[in-house]
Design an enzyme around this catalytic site. Sequence first.
Site, PDB file in Angstrom:
ATOM      1  N   THR A  90      12.140   5.114  11.132  1.00 41.28           N
ATOM      2  CA  THR A  90      12.910   4.006  11.718  1.00 41.28           C
ATOM      3  C   THR A  90      12.519   2.740  11.072  1.00 41.28           C
ATOM      4  O   THR A  90      11.503   2.454  10.881  1.00 41.28           O
ATOM      5  CB  THR A  90      12.725   3.910  13.374  1.00 41.28           C
ATOM      6  OG1 THR A  90      12.892   5.112  13.930  1.00 41.28           O
ATOM      7  CG2 THR A  90      13.498   2.728  13.828  1.00 41.28           C
ATOM      8  N   ASN A 137      -5.407  -9.433  -7.732  1.00 44.82           N
ATOM      9  CA  ASN A 137      -5.645 -10.027  -6.504  1.00 44.82           C
ATOM     10  C   ASN A 137      -6.850 -10.837  -6.155  1.00 44.82           C
ATOM     11  O   ASN A 137      -6.851 -11.752  -5.329  1.00 44.82           O
ATOM     12  CB  ASN A 137      -5.373  -9.111  -5.370  1.00 44.82           C
ATOM     13  CG  ASN A 137      -6.153  -7.614  -5.445  1.00 44.82           C
ATOM     14  OD1 ASN A 137      -6.319  -6.991  -6.335  1.00 44.82           O
ATOM     15  ND2 ASN A 137      -6.986  -7.467  -4.531  1.00 44.82           N
ATOM     16  N   SER A 160       4.540  -7.150  -0.933  1.00 40.40           N
ATOM     17  CA  SER A 160       4.384  -6.987   0.467  1.00 40.40           C
ATOM     18  C   SER A 160       5.019  -8.291   0.890  1.00 40.40           C
ATOM     19  O   SER A 160       4.680  -9.407   0.627  1.00 40.40           O
ATOM     20  CB  SER A 160       2.918  -6.941   1.026  1.00 40.40           C
ATOM     21  OG  SER A 160       2.537  -5.703   1.257  1.00 40.40           O
ATOM     22  N   ALA A 161       5.568  -8.213   2.142  1.00 42.04           N
ATOM     23  CA  ALA A 161       6.276  -9.602   2.848  1.00 42.04           C
ATOM     24  C   ALA A 161       5.108 -10.555   3.129  1.00 42.04           C
ATOM     25  O   ALA A 161       5.231 -12.192   2.851  1.00 42.04           O
ATOM     26  CB  ALA A 161       7.183  -9.510   3.788  1.00 42.04           C
ATOM     27  N   HIS A 162       3.945 -10.132   3.567  1.00 42.93           N
ATOM     28  CA  HIS A 162       3.190 -11.285   4.268  1.00 42.93           C
ATOM     29  C   HIS A 162       2.370 -12.065   2.923  1.00 42.93           C
ATOM     30  O   HIS A 162       1.568 -12.800   3.497  1.00 42.93           O
ATOM     31  CB  HIS A 162       2.128 -10.407   5.099  1.00 42.93           C
ATOM     32  CG  HIS A 162       0.944  -9.589   4.391  1.00 42.93           C
ATOM     33  ND1 HIS A 162      -0.325  -9.878   4.340  1.00 42.93           N
ATOM     34  CD2 HIS A 162       1.189  -8.340   3.894  1.00 42.93           C
ATOM     35  CE1 HIS A 162      -0.870  -9.031   3.518  1.00 42.93           C
ATOM     36  NE2 HIS A 162      -0.066  -8.128   3.312  1.00 42.93           N
ATOM     37  N   THR A 190       0.886  -1.160   0.003  1.00 41.35           N
ATOM     38  CA  THR A 190      -0.043  -0.047  -0.065  1.00 41.35           C
ATOM     39  C   THR A 190       0.782   1.122   0.189  1.00 41.35           C
ATOM     40  O   THR A 190       0.719   2.184  -0.790  1.00 41.35           O
ATOM     41  CB  THR A 190      -0.963  -0.155   1.356  1.00 41.35           C
ATOM     42  OG1 THR A 190      -1.806  -1.172   1.156  1.00 41.35           O
ATOM     43  CG2 THR A 190      -1.969   1.422   1.217  1.00 41.35           C
ATOM     44  N   GLN A 235       0.884  -9.952  -5.703  1.00 40.94           N
ATOM     45  CA  GLN A 235       0.538 -11.330  -5.880  1.00 40.94           C
ATOM     46  C   GLN A 235       1.305 -12.095  -6.941  1.00 40.94           C
ATOM     47  O   GLN A 235       1.096 -13.382  -7.308  1.00 40.94           O
ATOM     48  CB  GLN A 235      -1.182 -11.192  -6.458  1.00 40.94           C
ATOM     49  CG  GLN A 235      -1.982 -10.563  -5.535  1.00 40.94           C
ATOM     50  CD  GLN A 235      -2.408 -11.338  -4.207  1.00 40.94           C
ATOM     51  OE1 GLN A 235      -2.116 -12.696  -4.105  1.00 40.94           O
ATOM     52  NE2 GLN A 235      -2.815 -10.829  -3.164  1.00 40.94           N
ATOM     53  N   CYS A 252      -9.418  -6.645   1.749  1.00 39.85           N
ATOM     54  CA  CYS A 252      -9.717  -5.410   2.153  1.00 39.85           C
ATOM     55  C   CYS A 252     -10.729  -4.449   1.613  1.00 39.85           C
ATOM     56  O   CYS A 252     -11.284  -3.619   2.661  1.00 39.85           O
ATOM     57  CB  CYS A 252      -8.659  -4.363   1.368  1.00 39.85           C
ATOM     58  SG  CYS A 252      -7.034  -5.458   1.038  1.00 39.85           S
TER      59      CYS A 252
HETATM   60  N1  PMP Z   1      -1.793  -4.679  -4.207  1.00 39.65           N
HETATM   61  C1  PMP Z   1      -2.284  -5.966  -4.201  1.00 39.65           C
HETATM   62  C2  PMP Z   1      -2.162  -6.572  -5.702  1.00 39.65           C
HETATM   63  C3  PMP Z   1      -2.784  -6.747  -2.959  1.00 39.65           C
HETATM   64  O1  PMP Z   1      -3.212  -7.837  -3.141  1.00 39.65           O
HETATM   65  C4  PMP Z   1      -2.456  -5.950  -1.813  1.00 39.65           C
HETATM   66  C5  PMP Z   1      -2.964  -6.938  -0.509  1.00 39.65           C
HETATM   67  N2  PMP Z   1      -4.235  -7.327  -0.728  1.00 39.65           N
HETATM   68  C6  PMP Z   1      -1.783  -4.896  -1.722  1.00 39.65           C
HETATM   69  C7  PMP Z   1      -1.578  -4.159  -2.948  1.00 39.65           C
HETATM   70  C8  PMP Z   1      -1.812  -4.250  -0.284  1.00 39.65           C
HETATM   71  O2  PMP Z   1      -0.918  -4.804   0.426  1.00 39.65           O
HETATM   72  P1  PMP Z   1      -0.452  -4.323   1.903  1.00 39.65           P
HETATM   73  O3  PMP Z   1      -2.121  -4.427   2.651  1.00 39.65           O
HETATM   74  O4  PMP Z   1       0.143  -5.350   2.314  1.00 39.65           O
HETATM   75  O5  PMP Z   1      -0.174  -3.135   2.107  1.00 39.65           O
END
Ligand code: PMP
Length: 407
Positions: free
Chosen positions: A254, A158, A216-218, A72, A196, A343
């Site tokens: 930080t 996504n 994103s790492a998660h 994001t 993705q 989201c």
């Molecule tokens: N872009 C895409 C294509 C995503 O799938 C997501 C997470 N659903 C995001 C951006 C946002 O990632 P984050 O919530 O980890 O910032």
Amino acid sequence: MQKIYLDYAATTPVDKKVLDAMLPYFSEEFGNAMSVHGFGQRALEAVDDARAKAALFFRANPSEIIFTSGATESNNLVVKGSLRSYNSIARKTTEKPHIITTAFEHHCVLDACKFAQKDGLAEVTFISPNKEGLISVKDIKAAIKPTTILISVMYVNNEIGTVQPIAEIGKLLKKINAERAIEKLPRISFHTDATQGVNYFNCDVDEIGVDLLSMSAHKIYGPKGVGLLYVRKGTPIKRIQDGGDQEYKMRAGTHNVPGIVGLGQAINAIKTPATQKKIKEITALRDYLIKRVLKEIPKSYLNGSAEKRSPNNANFRFDDVEGEGLILSLDLDGIAGSTGSACSSGALDPSHVLLSLGLKHEQAHGSLRLTIGKHTTKKELDIAIAKTKEVVKRLRKISGNVLADFQ
Ligand code: PMP
């Protein structure tokens, strides 16, 4: 009760190895990576090690990797930072910069573009995908104007998992930018939101021809709240968060040292033979899931192309069934899926992704996204399919739409 997780596109569990690598940086090695003493230097070493791992993965220079709090933030930085850079250059013209993106981006790109347009900072063209959920390179080419400064196209959608022709667009832009240099037109930066895609597709930034890439790492078995932006050297972009000089002065704040260490560890695992073998298994499981659902549930459809699709994504639509009802009922049975993206689910608006494919409002309400990952088993899918059949049948009965008997 059983707990079956089929929402890997929303987030993934942190790998044990990733967690082990992170743990010391919460307590023993808690230094601030910007401090000059030993604690700080050891933290900085860990950040630099993760940076080197990420650079190797994207085949980039370490100085081109900017750690952020996630995709994001990276995506906001791309849109707002590109505009900030453009506006900071004294220009003879007062023409508004032009951005090209797609109608089915994640909201962090889409809304950043929409607000820029609303605030009069940019002109934006939103390219719609075809009904298969694919963006055409021709449409991108046709939308380019002399004032275009940025093109942002996601790698993998996504919600529906469709894979966009990133390398083809990259190739086209290389040619177009060479011509624009002669005409003294602004260079067009090419960005992909690869959040993705990182797990499954080529992310060599030179081979795919991108200047900016977010992740994103998660989503890759790493921790939440950390990600990165790859910025090709020389790309016109300015930071949007003011403060300290971290991350080559591109991202003040930080460092999230444990998170960054986790990201490095997670990204390093992707190209290993074990992960590559897993991807084959995941693809086979996805195909099994899609085949059975479409065969055994009447009036069920797959959203998005069957071929140009991420190995982990199955997104279905069922006539006369509300997606929210389906998700809630499955959850009562211990099965975690989603409708729309995590989201935006919770909001009962129809999915902007499904609407962009040309689906009607009622069709865009009835989707079920099941995304699988490295811990998914065939047995789990069998249970999920059986439950989905049951729930769809029950919901149709309630709404008075009893269809032909299930196979
Ligand atoms: N872009 C895409 C294509 C995503 O799938 C997501 C997470 N659903 C995001 C951006 C946002 O990632 P984050 O919530 O980890 O910032």
